[in-house]
Enzyme design. Structure first.
Site, PDB file in Angstrom:
ATOM      1  N   PHE A  26      67.287  86.910  98.965  1.00 30.82           N
ATOM      2  CA  PHE A  26      66.156  87.827  98.980  1.00 30.82           C
ATOM      3  C   PHE A  26      64.954  87.271  99.730  1.00 30.82           C
ATOM      4  O   PHE A  26      63.911  87.923  99.782  1.00 30.82           O
ATOM      5  CB  PHE A  26      65.727  88.167  97.545  1.00 30.82           C
ATOM      6  CG  PHE A  26      66.817  88.777  96.727  1.00 30.82           C
ATOM      7  CD1 PHE A  26      67.211  90.076  96.938  1.00 30.82           C
ATOM      8  CD2 PHE A  26      67.462  88.047  95.741  1.00 30.82           C
ATOM      9  CE1 PHE A  26      68.229  90.653  96.186  1.00 30.82           C
ATOM     10  CE2 PHE A  26      68.472  88.601  94.991  1.00 30.82           C
ATOM     11  CZ  PHE A  26      68.859  89.914  95.211  1.00 30.82           C
ATOM     12  N   ARG A 137      68.266  76.859  85.181  1.00 27.03           N
ATOM     13  CA  ARG A 137      69.516  77.629  85.321  1.00 27.03           C
ATOM     14  C   ARG A 137      70.172  77.527  86.694  1.00 27.03           C
ATOM     15  O   ARG A 137      71.205  78.167  86.914  1.00 27.03           O
ATOM     16  CB  ARG A 137      69.311  79.105  84.974  1.00 27.03           C
ATOM     17  CG  ARG A 137      68.936  79.372  83.538  1.00 27.03           C
ATOM     18  CD  ARG A 137      69.296  80.776  83.136  1.00 27.03           C
ATOM     19  NE  ARG A 137      68.656  81.764  83.998  1.00 27.03           N
ATOM     20  CZ  ARG A 137      69.131  82.988  84.195  1.00 27.03           C
ATOM     21  NH1 ARG A 137      70.249  83.369  83.591  1.00 27.03           N
ATOM     22  NH2 ARG A 137      68.516  83.834  84.982  1.00 27.03           N
TER      23      ARG A 137
END
Length: 546
Positions: A26, A137
């Site tokens: 993105f 994460r």
């Protein structure tokens, strides 16, 4: 990694564009030169066609999280976050010019000392994030950049979440499968601080193995294959001769399938790596942790030895000990014995401590110098007049007899040694020495591939489909059974790890590769690898544009 062509760099007041550094799903990352103060910065820019409001919120959240964490010496610094004139949000970050560990771990042999140092320092940054309520994460080698001062710095908090939402993870999108723990692929997915511990340990493993933990060379390594192995297959120990059993044990604990079998915190994992440094007689790496909770951490008696090697602000901290406690010297039970059996008496004392162990608040241990008298007064068991009677009775000093006996023993010993040497023992012969910690005789590397050629076999298409090129080469004259080749695009910019990764080629002398977008004349490198892992010098060729 995205296969789309890169977006144009935005015009930003006060910044001069220099070059593209890489691209993601993105966003793109560009290198700019800031005018005031003058410095080079990396600017991450969200794509203009990203209309998903959740992605924009996630981008803003990343800027806020990294700004909150960026005072840590092992987290990339954030300078500014704004929106460009063409309405693209961007983040101005510290520029780390050295190759990141995602580019390095497949190319070169990283030493055990460096892998331990990186693991300890990044453990401090991960622990700091956890104490601020943030799960990363996506810990992996490519997200560990290297500053001008050769300091590792964690970046890309793009999919981080609050620790309180670890059981409310919508999916595993954006996570990097090779370094993800099993619980990321559960139904539903879940995450907690031990998930980051798994990913950090998998990263350290990759630095030492030259491959991801569950990748199998010569076998299929699709996403489904990796997920199955992560969930069901045991972790293979590192087979490098310079990796000690203590390090394999620390990694196996940190990467246990069940989160309850892992270290409870990144701090505990970092302490385990520090213990390995001690076992190898390496300098113990400083671990920095910033604690904003304002409450003391659990004080573990197993952590007293490393206090000087951990800086935790606003809390009193302790460090790994040899395994004894303040209760009279008894060794505490190993909490990880069911996950990775202890290595024996010699090494179990230095095994990594559990983060949950703590001592009682009121306990203390009095230490005396060696040889100090236990008591300066009379024994409570002696009769009242006994001390005076002993003091009044004159004693014959014993030191003349002790000295005389010592001289006699020395004379007898020297005489006996000389007699045996000259009358009994045969003439000394030169003994064969044993090399200790000396490298083996150098092995001649295999010959490098020749006549390398690169040609386009499929042009780029719309929808993000990149061009493809076939790389061909000739076998070297000394090519033997068991040898194979490795090929990759060389000198790729940051975030081009997909194209920079090495590909193993068995039984043939050609390979079709995706062409990296946005690079006018990409070049490939091809090396020969023998069955012992030795690599030849690299041969290279470039794909001409057009």
């Amino acid at each position: 990694m995205s296969n789309r062509p890169p977006s144009p760099p935005p015009r930003l007041p006060g910044y001069e564009y220099e070059q593209m550094l890489g691209s993601g799903g993105f966003a793109d990352v560009f290198l700019y030169r800031q005018a005031r103060p003058q410095r080079r910065v990396a600017i991450k820019v969200l794509l203009s066609n990203v209309l998903d409001e959740s992605v924009r919120r996630q981008f803003d959240a990343e800027a806020n999280v990294m700004a909150q964490m960026s005072t840590h010496p092992s987290i990339v610094t954030i300078h500014q976050a704004e929106v460009s004139d063409d309405h693209r949000p961007y983040i101005v970050m510290e520029y780390c010019p050295r190759p990141n560990y995602g580019m390095r771990f497949r190319k070169e042999r990283i030493t055990v000392a460096e892998a331990l140092r990186v693991g300890v320092q990044i453990a401090g940054s991960v622990e700091t994030a956890h104490r601020a309520g943030i799960l990363h994460r996506d810990i992996k080698p490519a997200n560990i950049l290297v500053t001008d001062y050769s300091r590792p710095a964690l970046t890309d908090f793009g999919i981080s979440i609050a620790t309180a939402k670890g059981h409310d993870v919508e999916d595993s999108q954006g996570m990097s499968i090779p370094w993800s723990p099993p619980e990321f692929f559960a139904d539903p997915p879940r995450a907690d601080v031990r998930s980051d511990v798994f990913s950090l340990a998998a990263t350290v493993y990759s630095l030492l193995a030259g491959k991801t933990p569950f990748e199998r060379r010569g076998q299929r390594n699709t996403a489904s294959d990796l997920i199955h192995r992560i969930a069901a297959e045991p972790l293979e120990p590192l087979d490098r001769p310079d990796v000690p059993p203590e390090l394999n044990r620390v990694l196996s604990i940190a990467m246990a399938k069940d989160p309850s079998g892992r270290y409870d915190t990144a701090l505990a994992f970092g302490r385990g790596l520090q213990q390995v440094e001690l076992a190898l007689s390496l300098p113990v790496t400083q671990m920095d942790v910033l604690d904003d909770r304002g409450t003391p951490a659990a004080h573990s008696t197993d952590d007293d030895e490393m206090d000087m090697h951990t800086r935790i602000r606003k809390v009193a901290t302790v460090d790994p000990d040899s395994g004894t406690t303040a209760h009279g010297g008894r060794r505490r039970l190993d909490p990880f014995d069911g996950v990775a059996p202890a290595l024996g008496p010699a090494s179990s004392a230095g095994s990594a401590p559990a983060s949950s162990a703590s001592s009682s608040p009121g306990e203390s241990t009095q230490l005396r110098p060696a040889g100090a008298p236990v008591s300066s007064g009379p024994s409570p068991l002696a009769p009242p007049g006994a001390r005076q009677e002993v003091e009044e009775k004159p004693r014959t000093p014993a030191w003349p007899f002790v000295a005389l006996a010592g001289v006699v023993i020395v004379v007898i010993g020297v005489g006996a040694t000389l007699g045996v040497r000259y009358f009994v023992a045969p003439e000394d012969q030169e003994r064969e020495s044993i090399s200790i910690n000396t490298p083996d005789d150098p092995v001649e590397p295999p010959g490098k591939p020749t006549d390398i050629a690169v040609e386009t076999v499929a042009p780029a298409k719309g929808g993000g489909v990149t061009a493809r090129a076939r790389v061909e080469w000739a076998y070297p004259p000394d090519f033997e059974d068991g040898d194979h080749f490795r090929v990759h695009w060389k000198d790729m910019p940051e975030n081009y790890e997909k194209f920079d990764a090495w590909h193993d080629v068995f039984g043939r002398n050609s390979k079709v590769l995706e062409v990296p977008p946005g690079i006018s004349t990409p070049c490939v490198e091809v090396v020969t690898v023998d069955d012992n892992g030795g690599a030849s010098a690299a041969g290279e060729a470039c794909l001409e544009s057009g």
